[in-house]
Design an enzyme around this catalytic site. Structure first.
Site, PDB file in Angstrom:
ATOM      1  N   ASP A  42      10.167  30.768   3.225  1.00 16.44           N
ATOM      2  CA  ASP A  42      10.381  32.047   3.912  1.00 16.44           C
ATOM      3  C   ASP A  42      11.073  31.793   5.257  1.00 16.44           C
ATOM      4  OD1 ASP A  42       8.910  35.099   3.702  1.00 16.44           O
ATOM      5  OD2 ASP A  42       9.669  34.464   5.672  1.00 16.44           O
ATOM      6  N   ILE A  43      11.987  32.670   5.606  1.00 19.52           N
ATOM      7  CA  ILE A  43      12.762  32.503   6.847  1.00 19.52           C
ATOM      8  C   ILE A  43      11.904  32.725   8.096  1.00 19.52           C
ATOM      9  CG2 ILE A  43      13.550  34.901   7.185  1.00 19.52           C
ATOM     10  CD1 ILE A  43      16.387  33.744   7.570  1.00 19.52           C
ATOM     11  N   ASN A  64       3.811  42.409  -1.949  1.00 16.21           N
ATOM     12  CA  ASN A  64       3.845  43.746  -1.358  1.00 16.21           C
ATOM     13  C   ASN A  64       4.683  44.673  -2.231  1.00 16.21           C
ATOM     14  OD1 ASN A  64       2.434  42.823   0.979  1.00 16.21           O
ATOM     15  ND2 ASN A  64       4.335  41.964   1.770  1.00 16.21           N
ATOM     16  N   VAL A  98      12.057  43.445   1.244  1.00 18.27           N
ATOM     17  CA  VAL A  98      13.146  43.036   0.352  1.00 18.27           C
ATOM     18  C   VAL A  98      12.809  43.550  -1.043  1.00 18.27           C
ATOM     19  CG1 VAL A  98      14.418  41.112  -0.645  1.00 18.27           C
ATOM     20  CG2 VAL A  98      13.657  40.995   1.738  1.00 18.27           C
ATOM     21  N   HIS A 145       8.826  39.587  -5.429  1.00 17.56           N
ATOM     22  CA  HIS A 145       8.548  38.226  -4.957  1.00 17.56           C
ATOM     23  C   HIS A 145       7.075  38.073  -4.639  1.00 17.56           C
ATOM     24  CE1 HIS A 145       9.657  40.785  -1.525  1.00 17.56           C
ATOM     25  NE2 HIS A 145       8.815  40.055  -0.803  1.00 17.56           N
TER      26      HIS A 145
HETATM   27  P1  DGP Z   1       8.337  41.376   2.039  1.00 19.80           P
HETATM   28  O1  DGP Z   1       8.238  41.882   3.458  1.00 19.80           O
HETATM   29  O2  DGP Z   1       6.995  41.258   1.344  1.00 19.80           O
HETATM   30  O3  DGP Z   1       9.356  42.138   1.243  1.00 19.80           O
HETATM   31  O4  DGP Z   1       8.847  39.872   2.184  1.00 19.80           O
HETATM   32  C1  DGP Z   1      10.170  39.559   2.382  1.00 19.80           C
HETATM   33  C2  DGP Z   1      10.223  38.191   2.986  1.00 19.80           C
HETATM   34  O5  DGP Z   1      11.539  37.688   2.834  1.00 19.80           O
HETATM   35  C3  DGP Z   1       9.902  38.138   4.471  1.00 19.80           C
HETATM   36  O6  DGP Z   1       8.717  37.372   4.668  1.00 19.80           O
HETATM   37  C4  DGP Z   1      11.102  37.451   5.099  1.00 19.80           C
HETATM   38  C5  DGP Z   1      11.835  36.876   3.927  1.00 19.80           C
HETATM   39  N1  DGP Z   1      13.278  36.866   4.043  1.00 19.80           N
HETATM   40  C6  DGP Z   1      14.080  37.932   4.300  1.00 19.80           C
HETATM   41  N2  DGP Z   1      15.371  37.566   4.327  1.00 19.80           N
HETATM   42  C7  DGP Z   1      15.375  36.227   4.040  1.00 19.80           C
HETATM   43  C8  DGP Z   1      16.427  35.265   3.933  1.00 19.80           C
HETATM   44  O7  DGP Z   1      17.614  35.546   4.062  1.00 19.80           O
HETATM   45  N3  DGP Z   1      16.040  33.987   3.652  1.00 19.80           N
HETATM   46  C9  DGP Z   1      14.735  33.636   3.500  1.00 19.80           C
HETATM   47  N4  DGP Z   1      14.452  32.350   3.234  1.00 19.80           N
HETATM   48  N5  DGP Z   1      13.727  34.520   3.592  1.00 19.80           N
HETATM   49  C10 DGP Z   1      14.049  35.794   3.870  1.00 19.80           C
END
Ligand code: DGP
Length: 114
Positions: free
Chosen positions: A30-31, A87, A96, A100
């Site tokens: 996760d970023i 979520n 997103v 996931h």
């Molecule tokens: P949610 O809020 O449950 O939809 O989680 C989405 C997650 O995705 C959040 O923890 C941050 C992660 N995320 C968003 N954009 C990117 C990205 O470009 N790269 C990575 N590695 N993670 C991302």
């Protein structure tokens, strides 16, 4: 889907720190990590939310959970435990819109979640 961040990550159009990949699944860091280990595990096929799952997605989602368990073991999380979060829609925190599972570990977690 062309404008989905996770579809772009799966295709390699956006770079990611991959930890696992097979024909159907992709896992990466996760970023914005919320724990010492914070990984995302996604189906490669675009499914927007958990609301969109149908009976035919059962085997795929089962494999996703089994992969999460295996990745947790490989990451050294099995003994102390870990949390899996999915979520669904904005009020639950989904940002997103590509299904996931978050795999979080390496610290203690509270319950109920915020
Ligand atoms: P949610 O809020 O449950 O939809 O989680 C989405 C997650 O995705 C959040 O923890 C941050 C992660 N995320 C968003 N954009 C990117 C990205 O470009 N790269 C990575 N590695 N993670 C991302």
């Amino acid at each position: 889907m062309s404008d989905c961040i996770f579809c772009k990550i799966v295709k390699g159009d956006i770079p990611s720190a991959r930890v696992y990949e097979d024909e159907e699944l992709y896992a990466f860091k996760d970023i914005g990590p919320q724990a010492p280990t914070h990984l995302l595990i996604v189906p490669k096929r675009h499914i927007p939310t958990l609301n969109d799952l149908t009976g035919s997605d059962g085997p795929l989602m089962g494999r996703l959970l089994v992969a999460a368990s295996r990745i947790a073991r490989e990451q050294g999380l099995s003994e102390k435990g870990f949390r899996i979060v999915a979520n669904c829609l904005e009020s639950a925190g989904q940002s997103v819109f590509h299904v996931h599972f978050h795999l979080l570990g390496g610290r203690a977690f509270r319950w109920p979640p915020g």
